[in-house]
Enzyme design. Structure first.
Site, PDB file in Angstrom:
ATOM      1  CE  LYS A   1      -1.677   2.526   1.669  1.00 33.46           C
ATOM      2  NZ  LYS A   1      -1.481   4.224   1.316  1.00 33.46           N
TER       3      LYS A   1
ATOM      4  CD  GLU B   1      13.459   1.054   9.658  1.00 35.26           C
ATOM      5  OE1 GLU B   1      13.248   1.833  10.775  1.00 35.26           O
ATOM      6  OE2 GLU B   1      13.144  -0.391  10.087  1.00 35.26           O
TER       7      GLU B   1
ATOM      8  CB  CYS C   1      13.457   9.333   8.181  1.00 29.00           C
ATOM      9  SG  CYS C   1      14.337   8.331   7.717  1.00 29.00           S
TER      10      CYS C   1
ATOM     11  CD  GLU D   1      10.048  12.992  11.099  1.00 33.95           C
ATOM     12  OE1 GLU D   1       8.277  13.095  10.994  1.00 33.95           O
ATOM     13  OE2 GLU D   1      10.869  12.395  10.961  1.00 33.95           O
TER      14      GLU D   1
HETATM   15  P1  NAD Z   1       2.493   8.220   7.476  1.00 32.96           P
HETATM   16  O1  NAD Z   1       2.601   7.855   8.650  1.00 32.96           O
HETATM   17  O2  NAD Z   1       1.074   9.294   7.046  1.00 32.96           O
HETATM   18  O3  NAD Z   1       1.503   8.060   5.945  1.00 32.96           O
HETATM   19  C1  NAD Z   1       2.293   6.438   5.937  1.00 32.96           C
HETATM   20  C2  NAD Z   1       2.054   5.574   4.748  1.00 32.96           C
HETATM   21  O4  NAD Z   1       0.821   4.888   5.853  1.00 32.96           O
HETATM   22  C3  NAD Z   1       0.887   6.066   4.336  1.00 32.96           C
HETATM   23  O5  NAD Z   1       1.074   4.705   2.295  1.00 32.96           O
HETATM   24  C4  NAD Z   1       0.011   5.912   4.770  1.00 32.96           C
HETATM   25  O6  NAD Z   1      -1.556   6.445   3.269  1.00 32.96           O
HETATM   26  C5  NAD Z   1      -0.467   5.126   5.244  1.00 32.96           C
HETATM   27  N1  NAD Z   1      -1.235   5.182   6.489  1.00 32.96           N
HETATM   28  C6  NAD Z   1      -1.688   6.187   7.395  1.00 32.96           C
HETATM   29  N2  NAD Z   1      -2.459   6.131   7.911  1.00 32.96           N
HETATM   30  C7  NAD Z   1      -2.544   4.337   8.155  1.00 32.96           C
HETATM   31  C8  NAD Z   1      -3.433   3.685   8.615  1.00 32.96           C
HETATM   32  N3  NAD Z   1      -4.106   4.528  10.156  1.00 32.96           N
HETATM   33  N4  NAD Z   1      -2.870   2.120   8.435  1.00 32.96           N
HETATM   34  C9  NAD Z   1      -2.627   1.930   7.988  1.00 32.96           C
HETATM   35  N5  NAD Z   1      -1.217   2.681   6.886  1.00 32.96           N
HETATM   36  C10 NAD Z   1      -1.760   4.317   6.784  1.00 32.96           C
HETATM   37  O7  NAD Z   1       3.520   9.312   6.658  1.00 32.96           O
HETATM   38  P2  NAD Z   1       4.171  10.051   5.661  1.00 32.96           P
HETATM   39  O8  NAD Z   1       3.661  12.070   6.294  1.00 32.96           O
HETATM   40  O9  NAD Z   1       3.628   9.084   4.708  1.00 32.96           O
HETATM   41  O10 NAD Z   1       5.460   9.853   5.803  1.00 32.96           O
HETATM   42  C11 NAD Z   1       6.711  10.431   6.467  1.00 32.96           C
HETATM   43  C12 NAD Z   1       6.723  10.213   7.785  1.00 32.96           C
HETATM   44  O11 NAD Z   1       7.344   9.354   7.201  1.00 32.96           O
HETATM   45  C13 NAD Z   1       7.402  11.057   8.610  1.00 32.96           C
HETATM   46  O12 NAD Z   1       7.495  10.515   9.641  1.00 32.96           O
HETATM   47  C14 NAD Z   1       9.324  10.352   7.976  1.00 32.96           C
HETATM   48  O13 NAD Z   1       9.802  10.698   9.213  1.00 32.96           O
HETATM   49  C15 NAD Z   1       8.277   9.193   8.476  1.00 32.96           C
HETATM   50  N6  NAD Z   1       9.473   8.064   7.265  1.00 32.96           N
HETATM   51  C16 NAD Z   1      10.582   6.888   8.133  1.00 32.96           C
HETATM   52  C17 NAD Z   1      11.821   6.711   7.786  1.00 32.96           C
HETATM   53  C18 NAD Z   1      12.408   5.461   8.389  1.00 32.96           C
HETATM   54  O14 NAD Z   1      12.971   4.887   7.762  1.00 32.96           O
HETATM   55  N7  NAD Z   1      12.252   5.391   9.405  1.00 32.96           N
HETATM   56  C19 NAD Z   1      11.653   6.590   6.205  1.00 32.96           C
HETATM   57  C20 NAD Z   1      11.000   7.492   5.008  1.00 32.96           C
HETATM   58  C21 NAD Z   1      10.140   8.335   5.928  1.00 32.96           C
END
Ligand code: NAD
Length: 490
Positions: free
Chosen positions: A180, A255, A289, A394
């Site tokens: 997804k 992550e 990230c 963040e």
């Molecule tokens: P997000 O958590 O909003 O979304 C991430 C994914 O999860 C998307 O595909 C989203 O549709 C899905 N999602 C959202 N709600 C959900 C739910 N209830 N159930 C299942 N899936 C759901 O994050 P974002 O805004 O897309 O990305 C930015 C974040 O990602 C930042 O916090 C960043 O630090 C983090 N990030 C972490 C790493 C790492 O390796 N630690 C790498 C890249 C990004």
């Protein structure tokens, strides 16, 4: 306008609901495609397809699974320019960055795990236990079996890079997948499905369902036939996934977010440190990230480093992400830009000094095509209380804050004083200090005199609120397999 599709059981299909989401090019603000607004019924089909494909795929000899992944990598390579362009349009990142990082790394992810399964070593113990009249001897060895359907959920900042980082080990070890991708950036995942079919991945082995997190995302997390979940995204969503998956006793890798310190000691090569600090703060407009978003610098050299950072910001080529010369593109959406701008306003309100940036990029600095785009200047803020919200939460944008220190202990205390623990960087020429500080920092990854220098064999992930579990190398192979101990009496 192009309509993307889900990819289920080897077929490209529209969402069951018939509903679509707009996909926006952030550099212009214009809708340029539509993606499925899928729901639980699409997830149901995808999980059924993946479950049906699992027995055959898990029985395919590892060298053959590996060959398919190598073929997929080759196809990514021959489509590299198309993928780089698609990633740039979808995310707002400079096409040069997509060519240099996103696409090559996606190819490397596939090749790395296609190779890793051919070389994975097993575990064996010779058991020699005292028993009445002598000894009882046995061989204990560990079989590693794929776990079934893996649910893989990825964010918008590195769409293809992070998707392949999960798909490759899951498939290489014999699992089938329902992915997804982020609804904000669905394009390269869609392109990947076409290439996966061309590479000869059997129907149902890789399924992709597009849509919102709280719809197909949540349905995938809660699905009883998906025992393995690998999620990269925000800490807020990660927490919900941990709760939901915990109840269902699923295996989960999370992550999550970061607030990564970048520590510069006064004995560092300051030119290199400042250059690297700029890259660490502003690569992908600060939306990695691993970005070093808190610069922690020795008081004696702070002015010099901050001046160098501001000079970098003044000269960086901000512009159309599709221009080969652009170094700094658009944020991923206007909504996200408002969040970032709100944090800078909060910094001002709290008495922080905005050394540079702190505003949208003036439209006059941009080509006409990008007038409605989500462009925000690289921003440096000093003088905040390390305990304030801007220093603790963040931001995930082009904003770096600066703190100063006098002693090594203070530097480490400042670096560790957030709820996060993903990555930390330190610059010093003192080898003993480098080892000491690396051991004292709360982080899953510590870079010394470099940033984001990655070796795919190393464990990758965060501590504290930055995550649970590790990806990369042997960690990923272990995560996607179930160990089975076999004890054979001799
Ligand atoms: P997000 O958590 O909003 O979304 C991430 C994914 O999860 C998307 O595909 C989203 O549709 C899905 N999602 C959202 N709600 C959900 C739910 N209830 N159930 C299942 N899936 C759901 O994050 P974002 O805004 O897309 O990305 C930015 C974040 O990602 C930042 O916090 C960043 O630090 C983090 N990030 C972490 C790493 C790492 O390796 N630690 C790498 C890249 C990004």
């Amino acid at each position: 306008m192009e309509r993307l599709t889900n990819f289920i059981a080897g077929e490209h299909r529209p969402p069951e609901s018939g509903q679509w989401l707009d996909v926006v090019e952030p550099a212009t603000g214009a809708v340029y495609a539509q993606a499925p607004d899928s729901d639980a019924s699409d997830v149901e089909r995808a999980v059924s397809a993946a479950a049906a494909a699992f027995p055959a795929w898990s029985a395919v000899p590892a060298p053959e699974r590996s060959r398919v992944l190598f073929r997929l990598a080759d196809l990514l390579e021959s489509n590299a320019e198309r993928l780089a362009r698609a990633e740039s349009v979808d995310t707002g990142k400079p096409i040069a960055l997509a060519r240099r990082v996103d696409v090559p790394r996606s190819i490397a992810n596939l090749r790395f795990f296609a190779g890793a399964v051919l070389h994975a070593a097993g575990e064996m113990f010779e058991t020699d236990t005292p028993a009445a009249g002598g000894a009882e001897r046995a061989l204990n060895y560990t079989l590693r079996r794929p776990r079934g359907v893996a649910g893989l959920i990825t964010p918008w900042n590195l769409p293809l890079y992070l998707l392949t980082w999960k798909i490759a080990p899951a498939l290489a070890t014999g699992n089938t997948v329902v992915a997804k991708p982020s609804e904000v950036t669905p394009m390269t995942a869609h392109l990947l499905t076409g290439l996966a079919r061309e590479a000869g991945l059997p129907p149902g082995v890789l399924n992709v369902v597009h849509g919102r997190g709280d719809q197909p995302g949540a349905a995938l997390v809660a699905h009883p036939d998906v025992p393995t979940l690998s999620f990269t995204g925000s800490t807020r969503v990660g927490r919900w996934i941990a709760r939901t998956a915990g109840d269902l006793l699923k295996r989960v890798s999370l992550e999550l977010g970061g607030k990564n310190p970048f520590v510069v000691f006064d004995d560092a090569d300051l030119d290199d440190a400042a250059r690297t600090a700029a890259r660490a703060a502003f690569t992908n407009q600060g939306q990695v990230c691993l970005c070093g978003s808190r610069l922690i610098v020795h008081r004696a050299v702070a002015d010099r480093v901050v001046d160098a950072l501001a000079a970098w910001c003044a000269q960086v080529r901000i512009g159309d992400p599709l221009d080969d010369a652009t170094d700094f593109g658009a944020l991923t959406s206007d909504d996200h830009l408002h969040k970032v701008a709100g944090m800078v306003e909060e910094a001002r309100r709290l008495g922080g000094r905005v050394v540079c940036g702190g505003a949208r990029v003036p439209p006059a600095r941009l080509p006409a095509r990008c007038g409605g785009g989500a462009f925000y200047l690289p921003t440096v803020v000093t003088g905040l209380d390390p305990a304030c919200r801007v220093e603790q939460e963040e931001i995930f944008g082009p904003v770096v804050t600066v703190q100063t220190f006098d002693t090594e202990d203070q530097a480490i205390a400042l670096a560790n004083a957030t709820p996060y623990g993903l990555a930390a960087t330190l610059f010093t020429r003192d080898v003993s200090r480098a080892h000491r500080a690396a051991a004292a920092l709360d982080a899953g990854v510590v870079w010394v005199n470099c940033w984001m220098l990655r070796d795919l064999r190393t464990p990758f992930g965060g501590t504290k609120q930055s995550g649970v579990g590790r990806e990369g190398g042997a960690e990923a192979l272990r995560f996607f397999t179930e160990p089975r101990n076999v004890c054979l009496r001799l």
